[in-house]
Design a protein around this motif. Sequence first.
Motif, PDB file in Angstrom:
ATOM      1  N   THR A 141       0.842  -1.203   0.000  1.00 15.75           N
ATOM      2  CA  THR A 141       0.000   0.000   0.000  1.00 15.75           C
ATOM      3  C   THR A 141       0.870   1.243   0.000  1.00 15.75           C
ATOM      4  O   THR A 141       1.972   1.257   0.544  1.00 15.75           O
ATOM      5  N   TYR A 157       0.095   8.207  -2.441  1.00 15.00           N
ATOM      6  CA  TYR A 157      -0.483   8.237  -3.789  1.00 15.00           C
ATOM      7  C   TYR A 157      -1.817   7.507  -3.892  1.00 15.00           C
ATOM      8  O   TYR A 157      -2.368   7.384  -4.982  1.00 15.00           O
ATOM      9  N   GLN A 158      -2.298   6.979  -2.778  1.00 19.07           N
ATOM     10  CA  GLN A 158      -3.574   6.274  -2.741  1.00 19.07           C
ATOM     11  C   GLN A 158      -3.614   5.117  -3.746  1.00 19.07           C
ATOM     12  O   GLN A 158      -4.548   4.976  -4.527  1.00 19.07           O
ATOM     13  N   THR A 159      -2.555   4.308  -3.711  1.00 21.44           N
ATOM     14  CA  THR A 159      -2.481   3.147  -4.597  1.00 21.44           C
ATOM     15  C   THR A 159      -2.245   1.889  -3.778  1.00 21.44           C
ATOM     16  O   THR A 159      -1.716   1.945  -2.672  1.00 21.44           O
ATOM     17  N   ASP A 160      -2.647   0.789  -4.338  1.00 22.75           N
ATOM     18  CA  ASP A 160      -2.399  -0.531  -3.771  1.00 22.75           C
ATOM     19  C   ASP A 160      -1.725  -1.384  -4.829  1.00 22.75           C
ATOM     20  O   ASP A 160      -1.849  -1.131  -6.028  1.00 22.75           O
ATOM     21  N   GLY A 161      -1.051  -2.387  -4.369  1.00 19.36           N
ATOM     22  CA  GLY A 161      -0.449  -3.338  -5.288  1.00 19.36           C
ATOM     23  C   GLY A 161      -0.411  -4.717  -4.669  1.00 19.36           C
ATOM     24  O   GLY A 161      -0.323  -4.860  -3.447  1.00 19.36           O
ATOM     25  N   GLU A 211      -0.953  -3.387  -9.924  1.00 19.21           N
ATOM     26  CA  GLU A 211      -1.204  -2.101  -9.282  1.00 19.21           C
ATOM     27  C   GLU A 211      -2.646  -1.682  -9.469  1.00 19.21           C
ATOM     28  O   GLU A 211      -3.262  -1.951 -10.495  1.00 19.21           O
ATOM     29  N   VAL A 241      -5.443   1.750  -8.322  1.00 15.60           N
ATOM     30  CA  VAL A 241      -5.654   3.059  -7.718  1.00 15.60           C
ATOM     31  C   VAL A 241      -6.916   2.981  -6.879  1.00 15.60           C
ATOM     32  O   VAL A 241      -7.941   2.440  -7.322  1.00 15.60           O
ATOM     33  N   ARG A 242      -6.854   3.498  -5.664  1.00 12.14           N
ATOM     34  CA  ARG A 242      -8.017   3.476  -4.786  1.00 12.14           C
ATOM     35  C   ARG A 242      -9.082   4.445  -5.280  1.00 12.14           C
ATOM     36  O   ARG A 242      -8.785   5.516  -5.802  1.00 12.14           O
TER      37      ARG A 242
END
Length: 161
Positions: free
Chosen positions: A119, A123-127, A154, A156-157
């Motif tokens: 997490t 950048y409010q991203t998850d992978g 990847e 994006v939330r």
Amino acid sequence: MNQLKNSRGMALIIVLVLSMFLLIVAISYIRDNSQNRPINERHFERAQADFLGQGIVQLAAMKFKKRPAEFYYAYRAMRAGLGDAAMRSYLNNDTTLNGEFNDSVNQRYRFATQMQLITNQLYQTDGIRIVVTVEQLSEAGEVVLTRVQEHVIEAVRRPTL
């Protein structure tokens, strides 16, 4: 007449020298190729293990994309300190992600899959990081070759309203 006899002998010497030169070149070519052959055989085995690992990575990615809730449940349970039984169940009970098999020429392979949530709050991203380890085993069961394939999915939330 003497010059004609001398030139005939000279042609024979030139032909013998050229044939010896070609023989030396042929011998060195054969020797170089025989020394390089084992390297090429190991290269083929590495390529086979890499392709196997890439295929298992794709299967793991497909499993996550089709059933993401199971992975998230298992990962959150593990992070909450409830143990890793759910994650082991998610990964280890699936024989397409972890296991062992023999190929058509009776080479044994063992493969294991690990998945991890990555997490990034900034950048409010998850992978989802997928790591597959493929080991080629000898007849005695010793590891001869180890290859690792890694892939990150990847996402994006969505903004919360």
